[in-house]
Design a protein around this motif. Structure first.
Motif, PDB file in Angstrom:
ATOM      1  N   ARG A 423     110.265  47.430  46.937  1.00 37.73           N
ATOM      2  CA  ARG A 423     109.377  46.887  45.904  1.00 37.73           C
ATOM      3  C   ARG A 423     110.230  46.184  44.863  1.00 37.73           C
ATOM      4  NH1 ARG A 423     104.300  47.293  46.255  1.00 37.73           N
ATOM      5  NH2 ARG A 423     104.011  46.392  44.191  1.00 37.73           N
ATOM      6  N   LEU A 424     109.968  44.928  44.707  1.00 36.89           N
ATOM      7  CA  LEU A 424     110.766  44.158  43.757  1.00 36.89           C
ATOM      8  C   LEU A 424     110.080  44.137  42.402  1.00 36.89           C
ATOM      9  CD1 LEU A 424     111.683  41.149  46.016  1.00 36.89           C
ATOM     10  CD2 LEU A 424     113.054  43.133  45.485  1.00 36.89           C
ATOM     11  N   GLY A 425     110.834  43.760  41.434  1.00 38.42           N
ATOM     12  CA  GLY A 425     110.286  43.645  40.091  1.00 38.42           C
ATOM     13  C   GLY A 425     111.400  43.205  39.168  1.00 38.42           C
ATOM     14  N   PRO A 650     101.703  34.782  48.881  1.00 44.47           N
ATOM     15  CA  PRO A 650     101.233  35.427  50.108  1.00 44.47           C
ATOM     16  C   PRO A 650      99.761  35.807  50.056  1.00 44.47           C
ATOM     17  CG  PRO A 650     103.344  36.324  49.447  1.00 44.47           C
ATOM     18  CD  PRO A 650     102.897  35.430  48.340  1.00 44.47           C
ATOM     19  N   ASN A 651      99.196  36.021  48.865  1.00 47.08           N
ATOM     20  CA  ASN A 651      97.780  36.345  48.806  1.00 47.08           C
ATOM     21  C   ASN A 651      96.904  35.097  48.824  1.00 47.08           C
ATOM     22  OD1 ASN A 651      98.053  35.266  46.297  1.00 47.08           O
ATOM     23  ND2 ASN A 651      97.850  37.186  45.184  1.00 47.08           N
ATOM     24  N   GLY A 652      97.523  33.941  48.893  1.00 49.20           N
ATOM     25  CA  GLY A 652      96.755  32.711  49.047  1.00 49.20           C
ATOM     26  C   GLY A 652      96.112  32.187  47.782  1.00 49.20           C
ATOM     27  N   ASP A 693     105.521  40.512  48.490  1.00 51.49           N
ATOM     28  CA  ASP A 693     104.413  41.068  47.729  1.00 51.49           C
ATOM     29  C   ASP A 693     104.105  40.235  46.489  1.00 51.49           C
ATOM     30  OD1 ASP A 693     104.162  43.201  49.487  1.00 51.49           O
ATOM     31  OD2 ASP A 693     105.810  44.248  48.512  1.00 51.49           O
ATOM     32  N   SER A 694     104.575  39.017  46.450  1.00 54.70           N
ATOM     33  CA  SER A 694     104.265  38.083  45.351  1.00 54.70           C
ATOM     34  C   SER A 694     104.820  38.480  44.001  1.00 54.70           C
ATOM     35  CB  SER A 694     102.748  37.908  45.164  1.00 54.70           C
ATOM     36  OG  SER A 694     102.174  37.407  46.304  1.00 54.70           O
ATOM     37  N   ALA A 711     107.042  36.442  38.960  1.00 56.85           N
ATOM     38  CA  ALA A 711     105.773  35.822  39.334  1.00 56.85           C
ATOM     39  C   ALA A 711     104.594  36.651  38.842  1.00 56.85           C
ATOM     40  CB  ALA A 711     105.700  35.654  40.841  1.00 56.85           C
ATOM     41  N   THR A 712     104.750  37.951  38.840  1.00 59.73           N
ATOM     42  CA  THR A 712     103.639  38.793  38.385  1.00 59.73           C
ATOM     43  C   THR A 712     103.241  38.411  36.969  1.00 59.73           C
ATOM     44  OG1 THR A 712     104.949  40.484  39.489  1.00 59.73           O
ATOM     45  CG2 THR A 712     102.885  41.171  38.501  1.00 59.73           C
TER      46      THR A 712
END
Lengths: 769, 628
Positions: A423-425, A650-652, A693-694, A711-712
């Motif tokens: 899990r990135l962040g 990735p979630n479009g 995971d965007s 990006a979050t």
């Protein structure tokens, strides 16, 4: 639905005869397409629909214009008169080339009376362009009618002779022939400038938008009417006032000083054929209108009426910053209605295949897997809930190839890897592994990695494509046909037996192109590789035999980019001819042609749900196209240079784009809005990629850096209804907070980025010592 | 600005003369002026158009340079046949000539001898494309490995230190790494500072390096210094190193530990040699340390025996080098240093050792400094030396000091005077001008002149070369010097030219080396031939043959043995007593640094004892002749 017409064939891998046939057909087809006709196609929507029939490369096998979704979504209703004008031009062209049959068809399709051509043609050549004048009169209202009367008198004498020899281009250009006193141009322009400088601050920024298109059109008018010196003086006097991001276009413009140059200059045709779109609040517009009427400034009013499309909105005028964020494209901003269409940006439901195999596997791995057994089920629940995504297109909106066993296996692998994903962040940045291409002598032009990161391919300026295996597994060819015959086909390891162990090597070279390879893409199942080249072809290579299977011809000019759909089978390409094409691997002709860009298409990407295609262009716009009906459903403006990188989240839901201006822009696809700007790069951005995971957006650039962005946080903003409705955004300047890291390479431009399934970032580029 | 540029772009067209010239070249004479103008405008427009298209190809080729192939492709786009034959990667060498009112650019075609082409070996086959992976970042931090660029580029280090106000635009490396560690959540945006935490690896490295640098193993030291001089990732450790050096000098000066001082100076040298480091920020620590090593009253336990003079020379050269590199109008290093040296030199109470250091420090700053600061004081200094040399013996140490000062002055001044004074060198003239030192100066100047003349002749003479970039010298020292007169025999002086010629000059040796590192040979030993031993014996013969030794073939061999004789070159024949072994690091690569390969030391005639024996005159004049 039309989509059922698509045959669900897989391309036979070994059928060289088939490939041959396709090549031949493609050649024939390519020969048919006349360059001029193509240009016409891309410039006008109506001409597009009709000329497709005659040019024999229609959008879809069974389509007739207007059968699906209404083709007029992105077409201004007001342009009807102008379209007719263009139709006439096309007709004239066809007649001139003795294509009487096409003339007949086109005339019938367009519903023009038989004599209209003669009459109109004679009109435009004989009486000095009554046509456009009359058209203009109808929608310009009373003011304009006054204008035309006053201005058309002097020009009638001069223009007759010139218009005769080049009917086609001249019809397009003819609007420039209305001409006042050339000496007064400067006065007009500086008068307007003075006016705009004195208006209230809140209107000034909005009205300043008018400067650039006015300047261009006035300059072109001067050039067209052979006032070369006046034009030069005009240019020198006012070019400095223009926004810096128009500099590239101004450079083109300034080299153009003769009427002869205008013919065949595409930039110029763009200015003429597409109206420059401005978005101005009603108050500001009224102000401008009143001023021009008071001053009787007809010259400028004419231009505004004819060449500008002013998108008027009610509400607060926009600030300078808001305007600057959206402007910069070749043809102004996008019209608001252009971004109104519904986009199904949700993801398709994942097929449920993983459960049985996964369990089996886990049991094999560890026996006390009782508690773990539940986990994959839960994951499944998650994917089920995805089904309810209201934004997802229906599963069958676009026919997709059926999953093969190997695809299923791959999906399972993917799932397994996903569970081990980091899990990135902001506190947990990815490690970056950099693949340097050594000894490439500046010749590396494109890179791609397979989704599972096992293969890397490079396209080179010397026309070769090279494939490397980055795992210990070597690349092997399939045995020759004779040897294949000897194999026991019943054996369990037949797939292993067909491989020729003697050919195992770490890399393979694919020869076939005759020009630099600019785009490269692996198929999701790793069996094929696509490459697009300067020679105008796209080639499909087999990674089993390492030979070329098909050469897709259709683009007559360099093909800058190509990409496989995430589900395979389809692919998209775009190039210098300004048309993006959608292909299926087993069709030698394109299934769809997406036309609308005003300059080269520089990069193309598929939406994760395969229903949409996004293209970036040198005209500094990004367009989103619906694969189903070929419509343009989004136009994004705001970049100040050619776009060289695009990436879907990735979630479009989101899109990131990078351009030569060194900025990354972030877009909300559903709302059609710009939602962020990431500044920091100092040179062209060639690659963008979201983590799996965007959470992180990685960007790679010519300035030899890889940068990581949060990006979050970038997408975490509340878009209230008002902004969504008006399309006005207020960007925060928070690039520095969003920048998580910047990693310099040693004189190696970063031209590709890829997140592995476990979120390790891979980067690639050619080392330039 | 932009406006002006744009206007220029707008108006640029080809001159009509070119149109005429081109027309003539294809046989169209008498082109009218009008058509020329029209043509030139048209052609200029088309060229611009093609250039714009070519730029597209450059962008898609992911390059920054436009190539000829881009132009070819752009032409192809316009359906024009590309121009063939311009694929040359290199610059096309147009030559320019003018005369008779005409200007010409032409392509020079050389005559090529066919046999040359046939006989030249084929060029190396270009290497094939290959793929190499490395870590650009590990969990958000960039490892300092050769594949990655130095963490902070030298330019930025320079900007940081010279223009602190312009420092680091936020969002560059340091900013990123701070955020990466999650410490700075962006609550308050302080100006980013470079973090001074060292990773575990760096700490280990630092420990290893510093230990090796001051340890007893010479091979390890060589490796450590090599690492300091080349490693790109030392930026973070630089403050540590500089503190280490300054503290080390402070302690060891008090302790009179000559060996350690030498090691520390060699570290300074290595740091300065590192191309990725910019030391400006740390000069406040390094310069005092270096200056200490130049002018300190006492640097060793036995000033009469140990060769602290070499250290002073070496440190003086370092000082000169840092003046050259870092002196700016704001920090005024050079003038401040010069002032310091001059002040203590002028002081009557200054001891001979300090005096020597001051003069050496000044002299290394260049001939201009010698001319303005040293030459005017030669008379005074001469008188002082005379007082010591000829007056009642005060102490042996003073005498040695005066002797060194004298040779130093002679060495540096002779070449400068040789350039300044007109030819006839009259001893009396010199005596009146320079006092006590006059006659000696005169002879040195004459030697310098002859040497210069000889060297002019010998420019093309083949020279033997010592090829390793960083020779490490080990001095063997007997410690007993009674038989050789007043001077200690342990001097090894690397000729000053060496420091200037080679990137990594010979460094002063340690006075008490480990026993394993040298070979003592009898004068007449003939067994040295296989060992390539050079013996430098001190004698008067001053034939200025440039001699050096080629060693590319041998991996690790004791190479040079220097011997320093006793008395200052008064007696012609004197038995050799000592040898200095020069051990060469195995990595010595011969061909890479052509600059360092020639040591134009005026080493006198080779003697004949089997091994190559080079005799070196101890008389200072010889060295003054070496050009640099």
């Amino acid at each position: 639905m039309r989509c059922h017409d698509f045959p669900k064939l897989e391309l036979p891998v070994f059928s060289s005869a088939h490939a041959h046939f396709i090549c031949k057909m493609a050649a024939v087809q390519g020969g048919l397409v006349d360059a001029v006709e193509e240009k016409t196609i891309k410039s006008e929507p109506v001409a597009d629909a009709t000329a497709n029939n005659s040019a024999n490369d229609a959008r879809a096998p069974s389509s007739s214009p207007g059968s699906g979704v209404s083709p007029g979504v992105n077409k201004p209703a007001a342009g009807a008169a102008e379209d007719q004008q263009t139709l006439l031009a096309v007709l004239q062209f066809l007649r001139k080339n003795n294509l009487s049959e096409s003339v007949e068809i086109l005339r019938r399709e367009a519903g023009l009376p038989e004599d209209s051509l003669d009459q109109k043609g004679g009109d435009s050549t004989g009486t000095g362009l009554g046509g456009p004048e009359a058209d203009g009169r109808t929608d310009a209202g009373s003011l304009l009618s006054r204008v035309t009367v006053s201005s058309s008198a002097p020009l009638k004498s001069g223009k007759v002779a010139v218009a005769e020899d080049q009917p086609d281009v001249n019809v397009v250009l003819s609007a420039y022939s209305q001409q006042g006193d050339p000496a007064l141009y400067e006065v007009y322009y500086s008068g307007l400038k003075k006016f705009i400088e004195t208006v209230l601050d809140c209107h000034r920024a909005e009205l300043s938008q008018v400067f650039y298109p006015l300047f261009v059109h006035m300059y072109l008018e001067l050039v067209y009417n052979n006032h070369e010196n006046k034009a030069k003086a005009f240019f020198e006097k006012f070019s400095g006032d223009q926004e810096c991001y128009y500099q590239d276009d101004l450079r083109v413009l300034c080299s153009l000083t003769k009427k002869e140059h205008m013919r065949g200059n595409e930039t110029l045709l763009d200015f003429r054929t597409s109206k420059f779109v401005l978005r101005i609040s009603r108050d500001s517009y009224q102000l401008l209108k009143r001023h021009l009427q008071e001053r009787q400034n007809n010259q400028i009013w004419n231009i505004i009426q004819e060449h500008l499309y002013i998108d008027i909105f009610d509400g607060m005028p926009r600030s300078k910053g808001q305007i600057d964020a959206m402007s910069g494209s070749l043809a102004g901003e996008a019209k608001r209605e252009a971004n109104k269409a519904k986009v199904y940006y949700g993801l398709l439901k994942e097929p449920e295949i993983e459960l049985p195999l996964d369990d089996e596997d886990e049991e094999a791995e560890n026996e006390e897997g009782k508690p773990k057994k539940k986990k994959p089920k839960k994951d499944n629940m998650g994917s089920k809930s995805k089904k309810q995504d209201p934004n997802a297109p229906s599963q069958t909106r676009i026919p997709l190839p059926e999953l093969k066993d190997s695809d299923k296996l791959d999906k399972i692998m993917n799932m397994k890897e996903a569970t081990k994903r980091i899990r990135l962040g902001p506190d947990n940045l990815p490690s970056i592994c950099f693949y340097s291409f050594l000894n490439a002598y500046q010749g590396l032009t494109a890179v791609d990695l397979t989704d599972d990161s096992s293969l890397i391919a490079g396209g080179f300026a010397d026309s070769t494509v090279r494939v490397w295996s980055v795992t210990p597994k070597k690349l092997r060819k399939v045995k020759s046909a004779a040897d294949l015959n000897m194999i026991d086909k019943e054996s369990d390891d037949v797939l292993e037996r067909i491989m020729d162990e003697k050919t195992a090597s770490e890399s393979k070279i694919l020869y076939g192109h005759s020009g630099p390879v600019y785009g490269i893409s692996f198929s999701p199942d790793r069996n094929y590789l696509l490459s697009s080249s300067e020679d105008g072809t796209i080639r499909l290579w087999s990674l089993q035999t390492f030979t070329c299977l098909v050469g897709y011809k259709g683009h007559n000019y360099p093909v800058w980019d190509t990409q496989f759909s995430p589900h395979g089978y389809y692919f998209v390409s775009g190039g210098h001819d300004r048309v993006a094409r959608l292909w299926a691997t087993d069709h030698y002709q394109p299934l769809r042609m997406f036309s609308g860009h005003l300059a080269d298409i520089t990069c193309t990407r598929f939406h994760p749900n395969s229903n949409y295609v996004v293209t970036g262009s040198s005209d500094r716009t990004i367009r989103l196209w619906d694969v189903l009906n070929g419509n343009c459903v989004r136009i994004f403006t705001g970049h100040k240079g050619p776009i060289h990188a695009l990436a879907f989240s990735p979630n479009g839901k989101f899109l990131a784009s990078g351009a030569t201006d060194g900025r990354v822009l972030l877009w909300d696809i559903g709302h059609g809005l710009m939602v962020g700007e990431l500044k920091g790069h100092t040179d062209t951005i060639y690659s963008l990629r979201f983590s799996r995971d965007s959470e992180i957006l990685a960007s790679g650039s010519m300035d030899n850096t890889v940068r990581l962005w949060d990006a979050t946080k970038a997408f975490d903003l509340e878009t209230d209804d008002f902004t969504a409705a008006t399309g006005h955004i207020h960007l925060q300047d928070n690039s520095q907070e969003l920048l998580l890291g910047s990693y310099m390479t040693k004189s190696t431009p970063v031209i590709h980025l890829h997140f592995t399934r476990r979120n390790l970032l891979l980067a690639a580029g050619g080392y330039n010592p | 600005m932009a406006e002006e540029r744009r206007q220029k772009q707008c108006s640029v067209t080809l001159p009509t003369e070119s149109m005429k010239a081109i027309a003539e070249s294809i046989g169209v004479g008498q082109l009218q002026e009008e058509s020329c103008t029209a043509l030139s405008e048209e052609v200029s427009y088309r060229i611009k158009e093609i250039a714009q298209d070519a730029l597209k190809f450059m962008h898609h080729g992911k390059r920054r340079k436009l190539t000829t192939s881009d132009i070819d492709n752009a032409l192809k786009l316009k359906n024009v046949e590309p121009l063939y034959g311009f694929q040359s990667q290199e610059f096309i060498p147009f030559r320019f000539a003018s005369g008779g009112g005409r200007e010409l650019h032409f392509y020079e075609e050389k005559e090529v001898d066919l046999s040359d082409i046939i006989n030249t070996p084929l060029p190396r086959v270009p290497l094939d494309v290959s793929l190499k992976a490395h870590w650009l970042s590990i969990d958000g931090t960039q490892p300092s490995i050769p594949e990655n660029p130095p963490p902070v580029p030298k330019e930025q280090q320079k900007v940081e230190s010279t223009e602190p106000l312009k420092v680091v635009k936020p969002g560059q490396e340091e900013d990123g790494s701070i955020q990466a560690k999650g410490k700075d959540k962006g609550l308050i945006r302080l100006k980013p500072r470079s973090t001074h935490e060292l990773s575990v690896e760096q700490q280990l490295y630092y420990k290893e390096i510093t230990e090796a640098c001051v340890g007893s193993c010479e091979a390890k030291r060589a490796e450590a210094l090599q690492s300091i001089a080349t490693d790109p990732g030392l930026y973070q450790m630089l403050p540590r190193f500089s503190t280490f050096i300054s503290e080390g000098v402070r302690v060891n000066v008090v302790q009179n530990n000559l060996a350690l001082l030498i090691y520390l100076m060699r570290m300074v040298k290595a740091l300065m040699d590192n191309p990725t480091l910019y030391l400006e920020k740390y000069l406040h620590e390094l310069i005092p340390a270096v200056v200490t090593c130049i002018v300190s009253k006492q640097l060793c336990l036995r000033p009469d025996v140990d060769n602290h003079w070499a250290l002073r020379d070496f440190a003086a050269r370092l000082m000169a080098q840092s003046c050259k590199t870092f002196s700016t109008t704001t920090n005024n290093i050079q003038s401040r240093i010069t002032k310091t040296f001059t002040k203590s030199w002028l002081d009557d109470k200054t001891q001979w050792t300090t005096r020597y250091g001051c003069i050496a420090g000044l002299a290394e700053l260049g001939p201009d400094v010698i001319k303005t600061l040293i030459l005017p004081r030669l008379t005074v200094e001469g008188a002082r030396i005379k007082a010591v040399m000829e007056g009642p013996v005060i102490s042996n140490i003073d005498k040695i000091g005066a002797d060194h000062v004298q040779s130093l002055l002679l060495k540096h001044c002779a070449s400068v005077i040789a350039k300044l004074r007109p030819q006839p060198d009259v001893v009396d003239q010199y005596r009146t001008d320079y006092g006590y030192l006059g006659p000696m100066l005169c002879s040195h100047v004459m030697k310098a002149r002859t040497q210069a003349a000889l060297q002019a002749q010998q420019v093309n003479r083949t020279t033997l070369t010592i090829t390793q970039p960083r020779p490490t010298l080990t001095v063997s020292q007997s410690g007993l010097s009674g038989s050789t007169g007043p001077r200690t025999p342990s001097i090894i002086k690397v000729p000053s030219s060496l420091a200037l010629m080679s990137q990594r000059p010979g460094t002063p040796s340690q006075p008490s080396p480990p026993a394993t590192k040298y070979i003592v040979m009898a004068t007449s030993s003939g067994a040295a031939s296989t060992q390539q031993v050079i013996t430098l014996s001190s004698s008067q013969s001053a034939s200025p043959v440039t001699t050096s030794v080629h060693s590319a073939t041998s991996a690790l061999q004791p190479l040079v043995k220097l011997d320093s004789g006793g008395s200052t070159g008064l007696t012609a024949s004197r038995p050799l007593q000592k040898y200095i072994v020069v051990s060469l690091p195995p990595s010595a690569s011969s061909s890479l640094e052509p600059k360092s390969t020639v040591i134009p030391t005026p080493i006198p005639s080779a003697s004949l004892d089997g091994g190559l024996k080079l005799e070196r005159s101890d008389s200072p004049g010889v060295r003054t002749q070496s050009p640099h």
